[in-house]
Design an enzyme around this catalytic site. Structure first.
Site, PDB file in Angstrom:
ATOM      1  N   THR A 144      -5.398  -5.262  15.246  1.00 48.16           N
ATOM      2  CA  THR A 144      -4.252  -6.074  15.672  1.00 48.16           C
ATOM      3  C   THR A 144      -4.502  -6.668  17.049  1.00 48.16           C
ATOM      4  OG1 THR A 144      -2.713  -4.710  14.400  1.00 48.16           O
ATOM      5  CG2 THR A 144      -1.780  -6.049  16.171  1.00 48.16           C
TER       6      THR A 144
ATOM      7  N   LYS B 148      11.808   7.628   2.988  1.00 45.35           N
ATOM      8  CA  LYS B 148      12.428   7.806   4.309  1.00 45.35           C
ATOM      9  C   LYS B 148      13.126   9.163   4.410  1.00 45.35           C
ATOM     10  CE  LYS B 148      13.038   2.967   5.638  1.00 45.35           C
ATOM     11  NZ  LYS B 148      13.967   1.976   6.237  1.00 45.35           N
TER      12      LYS B 148
END
Length: 245
Positions: free
Chosen positions: A39, A134
């Site tokens: 990145t 989650k």
């Protein structure tokens, strides 16, 4: 004056993560952003990385979230860890939990929650699978005894309203809109910058320790028809029934 907590943001170069990094830096917290080496080398992220540098954000480079040694090293430098990883990396937060447990110094962990409360509602697929992931992360945090705060921010206004909910559209409609259902179901729309600010405040508030924090400003609760009041309402619109095949 008490010393500001040091905050590490994981996923800070993503769509929402950058708002967390900005809010942390703007409120005077020593801010660290975990950045993958790929990145950092990306030309698409160059402007964002430069803005972090100008804001005094410390970049911490890692190869990926499987780099346990580097994760532990980064986590030992801070007090609070905030994860904003994307859906494809929800399960990778198990690696963050492991690193936090080994580091042993974290006062608060905020996993990548936001949006809807993963424990509070029943979901249909494909969303159900995401929220099961989650919930699994929540249970792992609690099992390890890691201090946490879960942030439920509901819909990101900048993301969901940029095209007024028109499927496959990249810009707001100019002549016609499509309404799914009757348009009267209420939703909570939160500005991303506001969510960033509230998240940083919640991460440092003793009242939110081991709690779920829901962001529900009354003025932000709108149905689709209310959003269309004004100039768009004069345009023709299609209404698709919930029972449509």
């Amino acid at each position: 004056m008490a010393e500001k907590s040091k905050i590490l943001v994981i996923g800070g170069t993503g769509y929402f993560g950058k708002f967390i990094v900005k809010a942390s830096a703007n409120t005077g917290h020593p801010t660290f952003a975990l950045v993958r080496e790929t990145t950092a080398a990306s030309t698409q992220k160059l402007e964002l990385i430069e803005s972090f540098n100008k804001s005094g954000v410390t970049l911490v480079h890692v190869s990926n979230l499987n780099d346990h040694k580097s994760l532990v090293k980064a986590i030992k430098k801070v007090d609070i860890v905030i994860s904003t990883v994307g859906l494809e990396q929800i399960d990778d937060q198990m690696n963050i939990i492991s690193a936090i447990k080994e580091a042993g110094n974290i006062k608060r962990f905020l996993p990548s929650e936001f949006e809807t409360d993963s424990d509070g509602l029943k979901f249909l697929e494909p969303d159900a699978s995401v929220y099961r992931q989650k919930s699994k992360i929540r249970r792992a945090i609690e099992a390890e005894g890691i201090p946490y705060t879960y942030i439920v921010s509901y819909a990101f206004a900048g993301y969901t309203l940029r095209n007024l909910g028109q499927l496959d559209a990249i810009a707001p409609p100019r002549d016609k809109v499509t309404i799914l259902g009757n348009g009267n179901t209420k939703c909570i729309f939160m500005n991303e910058e506001d969510v960033g600010t509230y998240t940083i405040k919640a991460a440092n508030d003793p009242r939110t320790l081991n709690k779920t924090v829901g962001l529900r400003p009354p003025a932000n609760i709108k149905c689709y028809n209310e959003l269309l009041v004004g100039k768009l309402r004069k345009f023709p619109y299609n209404q698709i029934s919930e029972n449509a095949k």
